[in-house]
Each structure stands twice: as structure tokens, then as C-alpha cells.
Write a protein that holds these residues in place. Sequence first.
Motif, mmCIF file in Angstrom:
data_model
loop_
_atom_site.group_PDB
_atom_site.id
_atom_site.type_symbol
_atom_site.label_atom_id
_atom_site.label_comp_id
_atom_site.label_asym_id
_atom_site.label_seq_id
_atom_site.Cartn_x
_atom_site.Cartn_y
_atom_site.Cartn_z
ATOM 1 N N SER A 295 0.799 -1.273 -0.006
ATOM 2 C CA SER A 295 0.096 -0.008 0.048
ATOM 3 C C SER A 295 0.893 1.349 0.031
ATOM 4 O O SER A 295 0.367 2.201 -0.770
ATOM 5 C CB SER A 295 -0.992 0.149 1.193
ATOM 6 O OG SER A 295 -0.180 -0.089 2.507
ATOM 7 N N ASP A 296 2.035 1.140 0.804
ATOM 8 C CA ASP A 296 3.020 2.215 0.946
ATOM 9 C C ASP A 296 3.439 2.685 -0.615
ATOM 10 O O ASP A 296 3.554 3.684 -1.073
ATOM 11 C CB ASP A 296 3.904 1.998 2.018
ATOM 12 C CG ASP A 296 3.294 2.749 3.306
ATOM 13 O OD1 ASP A 296 2.206 3.064 3.332
ATOM 14 O OD2 ASP A 296 4.193 2.691 4.205
ATOM 15 N N GLU A 297 3.637 1.500 -1.204
ATOM 16 C CA GLU A 297 4.481 1.698 -2.566
ATOM 17 C C GLU A 297 3.498 2.131 -3.641
ATOM 18 O O GLU A 297 4.107 3.053 -4.461
ATOM 19 C CB GLU A 297 5.072 0.217 -3.041
ATOM 20 C CG GLU A 297 5.691 0.280 -4.436
ATOM 21 C CD GLU A 297 7.076 1.037 -4.596
ATOM 22 O OE1 GLU A 297 7.405 1.643 -3.651
ATOM 23 O OE2 GLU A 297 7.216 1.235 -5.507
ATOM 24 N N ALA A 298 2.289 1.710 -3.636
ATOM 25 C CA ALA A 298 1.248 2.466 -4.509
ATOM 26 C C ALA A 298 1.055 3.777 -4.196
ATOM 27 O O ALA A 298 1.112 4.602 -5.127
ATOM 28 C CB ALA A 298 -0.085 1.695 -4.448
ATOM 29 N N LEU A 299 0.930 4.065 -2.960
ATOM 30 C CA LEU A 299 1.029 5.704 -2.666
ATOM 31 C C LEU A 299 2.140 6.411 -2.886
ATOM 32 O O LEU A 299 2.113 7.607 -3.782
ATOM 33 C CB LEU A 299 0.370 5.923 -1.198
ATOM 34 C CG LEU A 299 0.415 7.326 -0.835
ATOM 35 C CD1 LEU A 299 -0.824 8.087 -1.507
ATOM 36 C CD2 LEU A 299 -0.137 7.304 0.793
ATOM 37 N N PHE A 300 3.285 5.809 -2.829
ATOM 38 C CA PHE A 300 4.562 6.537 -3.170
ATOM 39 C C PHE A 300 4.468 6.783 -4.755
ATOM 40 O O PHE A 300 4.591 7.818 -5.169
ATOM 41 C CB PHE A 300 5.591 5.742 -2.877
ATOM 42 C CG PHE A 300 7.175 6.195 -3.149
ATOM 43 C CD1 PHE A 300 7.668 7.223 -2.680
ATOM 44 C CD2 PHE A 300 7.726 5.148 -4.253
ATOM 45 C CE1 PHE A 300 8.745 7.619 -3.389
ATOM 46 C CE2 PHE A 300 9.044 5.574 -4.474
ATOM 47 C CZ PHE A 300 9.411 6.882 -4.233
ATOM 48 N N GLN A 301 4.299 5.890 -5.567
ATOM 49 C CA GLN A 301 4.090 5.932 -6.926
ATOM 50 C C GLN A 301 3.035 6.951 -7.394
ATOM 51 O O GLN A 301 3.405 7.714 -8.353
ATOM 52 C CB GLN A 301 3.749 4.462 -7.482
ATOM 53 C CG GLN A 301 4.931 3.342 -7.506
ATOM 54 C CD GLN A 301 6.186 3.886 -8.355
ATOM 55 O OE1 GLN A 301 6.149 4.466 -9.287
ATOM 56 N NE2 GLN A 301 7.198 3.407 -7.615
ATOM 57 N N SER A 302 2.221 7.023 -6.836
ATOM 58 C CA SER A 302 0.946 8.144 -7.111
ATOM 59 C C SER A 302 1.407 9.305 -6.565
ATOM 60 O O SER A 302 1.173 10.153 -7.584
ATOM 61 C CB SER A 302 -0.331 7.762 -6.194
ATOM 62 O OG SER A 302 -0.969 6.598 -6.654
ATOM 63 N N LEU A 303 2.126 9.448 -5.796
ATOM 64 C CA LEU A 303 2.549 10.749 -5.512
ATOM 65 C C LEU A 303 3.571 11.387 -6.372
ATOM 66 O O LEU A 303 3.916 12.397 -6.761
ATOM 67 C CB LEU A 303 3.294 10.815 -3.957
ATOM 68 C CG LEU A 303 2.107 10.735 -2.890
ATOM 69 C CD1 LEU A 303 2.760 10.442 -1.472
ATOM 70 C CD2 LEU A 303 1.383 11.947 -2.868
ATOM 71 N N LEU A 304 4.597 10.301 -6.722
ATOM 72 C CA LEU A 304 5.488 10.693 -7.793
ATOM 73 C C LEU A 304 4.797 11.055 -8.959
ATOM 74 O O LEU A 304 5.500 11.861 -9.941
ATOM 75 C CB LEU A 304 6.440 9.468 -8.141
ATOM 76 C CG LEU A 304 7.481 8.971 -6.917
ATOM 77 C CD1 LEU A 304 8.311 7.711 -7.555
ATOM 78 C CD2 LEU A 304 8.492 10.202 -6.679
ATOM 79 N N ARG A 305 3.767 10.484 -9.537
ATOM 80 C CA ARG A 305 2.998 10.749 -10.532
ATOM 81 C C ARG A 305 2.531 12.303 -10.477
ATOM 82 O O ARG A 305 2.839 13.178 -11.388
ATOM 83 C CB ARG A 305 1.810 9.817 -10.900
ATOM 84 C CG ARG A 305 2.543 8.423 -11.148
ATOM 85 C CD ARG A 305 1.304 7.663 -11.470
ATOM 86 N NE ARG A 305 1.812 6.282 -12.064
ATOM 87 C CZ ARG A 305 1.246 5.361 -12.213
ATOM 88 N NH1 ARG A 305 -0.277 5.123 -11.744
ATOM 89 N NH2 ARG A 305 1.668 4.069 -12.761
ATOM 90 N N LEU A 306 2.244 12.727 -9.419
ATOM 91 C CA LEU A 306 1.494 14.180 -9.523
ATOM 92 C C LEU A 306 2.911 14.960 -9.391
ATOM 93 O O LEU A 306 2.680 15.907 -10.077
ATOM 94 C CB LEU A 306 0.793 14.123 -7.945
ATOM 95 C CG LEU A 306 -0.592 13.476 -7.955
ATOM 96 C CD1 LEU A 306 -0.855 13.171 -6.506
ATOM 97 C CD2 LEU A 306 -1.563 14.118 -8.799
ATOM 98 N N GLY A 307 3.801 14.762 -8.342
ATOM 99 C CA GLY A 307 4.923 15.538 -8.192
ATOM 100 C C GLY A 307 5.928 15.633 -9.428
ATOM 101 O O GLY A 307 6.380 16.763 -9.804
ATOM 102 N N LEU B 161 14.572 13.491 -4.453
ATOM 103 C CA LEU B 161 13.734 12.775 -5.674
ATOM 104 C C LEU B 161 13.912 13.784 -6.778
ATOM 105 O O LEU B 161 13.771 13.212 -7.915
ATOM 106 C CB LEU B 161 12.159 12.854 -4.877
ATOM 107 C CG LEU B 161 12.203 11.829 -4.073
ATOM 108 C CD1 LEU B 161 10.963 12.099 -3.310
ATOM 109 C CD2 LEU B 161 12.574 10.347 -4.623
ATOM 110 N N ALA B 162 14.094 15.046 -6.711
ATOM 111 C CA ALA B 162 13.806 15.856 -7.997
ATOM 112 C C ALA B 162 15.151 15.791 -8.755
ATOM 113 O O ALA B 162 15.160 15.643 -10.135
ATOM 114 C CB ALA B 162 13.567 17.277 -7.620
ATOM 115 N N ALA C 247 5.951 12.337 -0.783
ATOM 116 C CA ALA C 247 6.495 11.057 -1.466
ATOM 117 C C ALA C 247 7.614 10.465 -0.503
ATOM 118 O O ALA C 247 7.748 9.171 -0.214
ATOM 119 C CB ALA C 247 6.852 11.150 -2.856
ATOM 120 N N GLY C 248 8.494 11.429 -0.311
ATOM 121 C CA GLY C 248 9.754 10.948 0.461
ATOM 122 C C GLY C 248 9.372 10.540 1.887
ATOM 123 O O GLY C 248 9.806 9.340 2.249
#
Lengths: 255, 102
Positions: A5-17, A74-75, A61-62
Motif C-alpha cells: 500500500s505504501d508503494e502504491a501511494l509513493f508511486q501515485s505521489l511521484l506521478r503527481l509531483g 527525488l527531484a 512522497a519521500g
Amino acid sequence: MGVGSDEALFQSLLRLGDNTLVLGHRLSEWCGHAPALEEDIALANTALDLMGQTRHWLSLAGEIEGKGRSEDDLAMLRDVWDFRNVLLVEQPNRDYGHTLMRQFLFDHFHLLMLRGLSESSEARVAEIAIKSVKEVTYHAERSAELIIALGDGTDESHRRMQDALDWLFPYVGEMFETDAIDTEIAAKGIAPLPADLRPAFDAQLGAILDEATLTMPSDAFAHKGGRTGFRHTEHLGHMLASMQWLQRAYPGAQW
Amino acid sequence: MGMDAPTNEKPEWPLWEVFIRGQHGMSHRHFGSLHAPNAEMAIKAARDVYTRRKEGVSIWVVPANEITASSPSDKGPLYEPAEDKVYRHPSFYKIPDDIGAM
């Protein structure tokens, strides 16, 4: 797919950011070069709005990732294959018509996505979205007005805007692509399903393009691979080279 | 960067004068001027150029060529007669503090 679940949220936040980071950087490339002083400042403002949003998304995300990576890490320290932005936003500026059309197509997706995220079950996500939605409402209004003015303008401006639309339209479909990560995040009420945003997007786009006397391309073909990281276009690497060189050449440099 | 060579003919956008009312201001003040193709875009440009640091809560734009200005050469007859009429200044009495902004 076995995404935790954390990995999915992390990926989603990367997509947004990553969307806001890459588009913000692209817009900043116009700084000092826009066709009019007023447009130069307007684009720089939009770029700064997007950079501000990036900071929120990537620092969250971090935090979710839990490996101690900051928004800057990350950036500035990921390479092309780790970016999760849609292909649309990494497309080069080309001329001003292309830049505005890219902005217009993204803004209207972005606004719908942020409105959905404003009601997120994850409080930190909702908070960022509620702040961002005001900025993006203005972006969407501004880009729509310019698309109408230039589409329904002179023969030359009409031709340039139609060229830009034809060129960029194949990058629209990816924004609404929905995979296992999106499904998992949507099931938890964290974010809307991208595919569910498409009808509202199409309706809005249709109305504005009509007013702009532009013709929506009928081909539904969509380039994909940005938001999954599977295959970015060749443009992203060049952009990252100029965006990241300072942190790469002088690691940890600050001023 | 451009895909086509720029054309030689480049008509300028009209000039607009920008007036902004600040957070606590009672009236719009002249802030500057900018170029824009129409009034709506002028408002947006003014928002982007002049309200980046929360300077305002309301914007007016006026086509610069719609403004009629007094002539600098009329300075003498227009303004000098007021110079020796100090009694026109409301400076001979105190305004109570609690009266607020006038």
C-alpha cells in the motif's frame, strides 16, 4: 502485482509531483524568452506555482517512502527511468503555440484531478490538493482564454494552434490511463480513477476548442509509458541533464 | 526555438493603465501600465505582473488612449492660483482619532 500500500501511494505521489516538476521546468525555460514581457511573467508565475506544488508532492512522497529521501533528492538525483510524469509534460516547448497547447491540455486534466484529490481520504493529500486547486483554476482559465484568442485569431495563429493540437493530442490519452496502482489508490478513496475524469475533460475540451474554431483530432491513438516509467520520450533525458547538472556536478551544493 | 521565421509585421498590443486597490486601501491607485490584446487579458496580465506579492484585492484596467490628461504647459494657470490659499487646507483643526479613515 504485489504493490504494497505504501508503494502504491509513493508511486501515485511521484506521478503527481513529477508532472508538476517537469512541466514547471519546461515553462521556466521560457523565462526571458517569451514573446511579450507580460507573457514572460505569466509563464514564470505558472512555473513557480507548479514548482511549489512539486515540493509538497515530492516531500510527501519521500515521507511515505520512508528511506530518508527529501524532495530535492527525488527531484535532482533520480534518472529518466525513475520519473513518473506523463509524456505530454516532457514534450519540448517548440513554439509558443505548442507551449500554450501543452499547458491547456494538461491544465484541464490537472484541475479535474486536483478537484478529486481535494476530497481524498488521505488528509495530507487533500491538504495539498486544496491549496493547489486555486492556482490551477487560474492556469486553466488563462490557457483556455489564450487558446480561444489564438485559435480564433489570425490565419497564422489558427494554423499554429491547430498544428500544436494535432501534434500534442496523441499525448492526451496517457493522462487518463488507469493501472493497478491507480485502482488500488482509488479503492482506498485516496485519488479518483484517471479514466473516470475523461468524460468531463472531453466535454470541456470540446466546448473550448469549438469556441477556438479548432478541430479535435479523431484518432484515439495514445503514446504511453511516462507515468509507468516504462518508456519516456528522448526529450526527458536532455531536460534532466540541464535541470540536474548542478546537483550532479556539485553534490549537496547550496546557496 | 520558433518553428517558423517571425514575420516582419508585428503590430503592438494596445497599452493599458493598471489601477489596483490594496488590501487595506480605500481606492484604486495607479500601479503602472502593460500591453495586452484585450481587457480580459489585460486584467490577467495585471494580476500576474502587479499582484504577485499580494498587493491587491481589485484591479481596474483602462485603455491608455482613453485617458485625457491635463497639459503640462497649463501648469501655471491650473495649479499656481492654489498656492497662496492655505485656508483651503483642512489643517486648522484636529481630527479625532476614532473617526477612522476619511
